[in-house]
Write an enzyme that holds these catalytic residues in place. Structure first.
Site, PDB file in Angstrom:
ATOM      1  N   GLY A 228       0.866  -1.186   0.000  1.00 54.43           N
ATOM      2  CA  GLY A 228       0.000   0.000   0.000  1.00 54.43           C
ATOM      3  C   GLY A 228       0.894   1.224   0.000  1.00 54.43           C
ATOM      4  N   ILE A 230       2.342   2.851   2.452  1.00 56.21           N
ATOM      5  CA  ILE A 230       3.548   2.772   3.292  1.00 56.21           C
ATOM      6  C   ILE A 230       4.559   1.829   2.641  1.00 56.21           C
ATOM      7  CG2 ILE A 230       4.491   2.174   5.567  1.00 56.21           C
ATOM      8  CD1 ILE A 230       1.757   2.872   6.769  1.00 56.21           C
ATOM      9  N   ARG A 250      -2.216  -8.021  -2.432  1.00 62.14           N
ATOM     10  CA  ARG A 250      -3.455  -8.571  -3.022  1.00 62.14           C
ATOM     11  C   ARG A 250      -3.516  -8.259  -4.513  1.00 62.14           C
ATOM     12  NH1 ARG A 250      -7.701  -6.278   1.090  1.00 62.14           N
ATOM     13  NH2 ARG A 250      -6.180  -4.668   0.785  1.00 62.14           N
ATOM     14  N   ILE A 310       6.306  -3.625  10.860  1.00 58.91           N
ATOM     15  CA  ILE A 310       5.834  -2.273  11.219  1.00 58.91           C
ATOM     16  C   ILE A 310       4.310  -2.195  11.087  1.00 58.91           C
ATOM     17  CG2 ILE A 310       7.943  -0.990  10.670  1.00 58.91           C
ATOM     18  CD1 ILE A 310       6.496  -0.339   7.928  1.00 58.91           C
ATOM     19  N   ARG A 312       1.164  -4.739  12.477  1.00 60.82           N
ATOM     20  CA  ARG A 312       0.554  -5.033  13.769  1.00 60.82           C
ATOM     21  C   ARG A 312       1.143  -6.334  14.297  1.00 60.82           C
ATOM     22  NH1 ARG A 312      -0.648  -0.519  13.644  1.00 60.82           N
ATOM     23  NH2 ARG A 312      -2.688   0.471  13.778  1.00 60.82           N
ATOM     24  N   GLU A 341       0.754  -5.026  23.357  1.00 59.46           N
ATOM     25  CA  GLU A 341       1.687  -3.923  23.577  1.00 59.46           C
ATOM     26  C   GLU A 341       1.347  -3.269  24.911  1.00 59.46           C
ATOM     27  OE1 GLU A 341       1.340  -1.381  20.199  1.00 59.46           O
ATOM     28  OE2 GLU A 341       2.191  -2.861  18.855  1.00 59.46           O
ATOM     29  N   HIS A 360       6.179   0.665  19.294  1.00 58.16           N
ATOM     30  CA  HIS A 360       5.179   1.170  18.334  1.00 58.16           C
ATOM     31  C   HIS A 360       5.348   2.684  18.149  1.00 58.16           C
ATOM     32  CE1 HIS A 360       0.918   0.269  16.618  1.00 58.16           C
ATOM     33  NE2 HIS A 360       1.511   1.227  15.935  1.00 58.16           N
ATOM     34  N   ILE A 361       6.484   3.025  17.579  1.00 59.67           N
ATOM     35  CA  ILE A 361       6.811   4.447  17.433  1.00 59.67           C
ATOM     36  C   ILE A 361       6.905   4.872  15.967  1.00 59.67           C
ATOM     37  CG2 ILE A 361       7.909   4.806  19.679  1.00 59.67           C
ATOM     38  CD1 ILE A 361      10.636   4.261  18.334  1.00 59.67           C
ATOM     39  N   GLY A 362       6.218   4.124  15.111  1.00 60.46           N
ATOM     40  CA  GLY A 362       6.270   4.429  13.681  1.00 60.46           C
ATOM     41  C   GLY A 362       5.877   5.863  13.346  1.00 60.46           C
TER      42      GLY A 362
END
Ligand SMILES: O=C(O)C(=O)CO
Length: 396
Positions: A228, A230, A250, A310, A312, A341, A360-362
């Site tokens: 996608g 990202i 997909r 990155i 889930r 988390e 989880h600091i993306g």
């Protein structure tokens, strides 16, 4: 362009804040030791009920006094608690206050009767706040839940839609910072950055670099699962490292898009897993992607390969990952996301040395937090003003 469009839609309205993603992220001991800290669960009941955690990256949690109902003529937004630094939060609050009455969950629960009618929107600060049926039932005028963040796996879209409430997200604001994070993890894991830092600060280190050689990213093969926006941004960055880029998605991207980053489509994920030196997970969490990477998939990867996540945490079967890392079935893993988390402190993943885990600091940058808020506000205002909605998310 997005920004100016967003701003043109902005004018004051009431809103509610959501629990922070930052707030609920795990802090790896290596990071915690650098001054980041995780607040313990608050004793306040609503936090327990809405499973909120407050963990700030720079210290300090927002207090109710930051988010007062400002003026009677603005629409109400409920904010489901919020984490992060005071600086970020104050800026964010100031931004939101231009358009909304801000109502914290605390204020809402203290004065439910009066507040519930005012609230037309909920501002969810990053992912993970729980919006349950009871909350939806208590907000008769709610029209939109503006998620600040792209992933909406924490929201029950069908249930929310049954209440006639729309959900929006912020795909544009998150793409660059999350892709940056992907590169950060890939490079850090390849060059064993965390171990290097620990060795450098250790007073009695006798370790020489040859004892813990890294691997090179340049010219290596990167397999991106989930192409996608990202994933595509990751490919753009990887191109600068002369990486060979494979992707599984997909749908195949258009030829021009593939050529622009030199990416090759793998119809079968297995082919990508077998050929890649770095496997990057960038998929949304859905029933189809839950435990997408398990024992079989890890077994297909090269023993020299690194897995980076990155997306889930639940996209990986973590028990299988523990085994694969312990038995050196793969070289290493770098995870910005885990399930749950934070991970329990005694989790076997935290005991391995061939893993990097970040909390989880993306999107945990000053710029991203602001841009996500702007994008979320634009979405919310579009719904409230009956205008076309830039980023609406529909239940499947
Ligand atoms: O945008 C999201 O979904 C995120 O996870 C941000 O960190």
């Amino acid at each position: 362009m997005l920004r100016s469009k967003a701003f043109s839609l902005l004018k004051p309205i009431p809103l509610m804040f959501g629990q922070s993603n930052l707030a609920s992220k795990c802090i790896h001991p290596a990071i915690a030791s650098h001054g980041h800290r995780c607040h313990r669960r608050s004793p306040v009941d609503y936090r327990q009920k809405y499973k909120t955690y407050s963990c700030s990256v720079g210290g300090g949690t927002i207090s109710a006094s930051h988010m007062k109902v400002m003026a009677e003529d603005l629409p109400g937004v409920l904010i489901l608690d919020i984490g992060g630094t005071h600086g970020v939060l104050e800026n964010l609050a100031a931004l939101l206050k231009k358009h909304f009455h801000l109502i914290t969950m605390k204020e809402f629960l203290e004065n439910k009767k009066e507040m519930s009618k005012k609230i037309q929107s909920v501002f969810v600060f990053e992912c993970r706040p729980t919006i349950d049926q009871e909350l939806l039932e208590s907000l008769p005028n709610l029209k939109v839940i503006g998620n600040s963040g792209v992933g909406v796996d924490h929201l029950d879209l069908k249930m929310i839609s049954n209440f006639g409430v729309k959900v929006t997200n912020t795909p544009h604001a998150v793409a660059d910072p999350t892709a940056d994070m992907a590169m950060t993890l890939m490079l850090a894991s390849a060059r064993r950055l965390v171990e290097g830092c620990q060795i450098a600060v250790s007073p009695d280190t006798k370790c020489f670099a040859v004892d813990w050689l890294g691997v090179e990213v340049t010219r290596a093969t990167l397999g991106i699962i989930g192409m996608g926006s990202i994933g595509y941004k990751v490919a753009q960055r990887a191109r600068a490292f002369n990486m060979k880029i494979l992707y599984h998605n997909r749908n195949q991207r258009r030829k021009e898009e593939e050529e622009a980053v030199g990416a090759h489509y793998c119809e079968k994920m297995e082919d990508l897993l077998q050929q890649s030196d770095f496997v990057m997970l960038v998929v949304n969490l859905t029933p189809e992607t839950h435990k997408l990477i398990g024992k079989k998939e890890l077994g297909l990867m090269k023993p020299t390969a690194t897995l980076i996540n990155i997306s889930r945490g639940a996209v990986i079967d973590q028990d299988a990952l523990v085994e694969a890392l312990q038995k050196k079935i793969i070289r290493a893993a770098a995870l910005d996301v885990t399930h749950p988390e934070p991970l329990p402190r005694d989790h076997p993943l935290l005991k391995l040395n061939n893993i990097i885990i970040t909390p989880h600091i993306g999107t945990a940058t000053v710029q991203a937090i602001r841009m996500m808020a702007e994008e979320a506000i634009a979405n919310i205002l579009a719904v409230l003003n009956g205008q076309p909605i830039p980023s609406e998310v529909f239940p499947k």
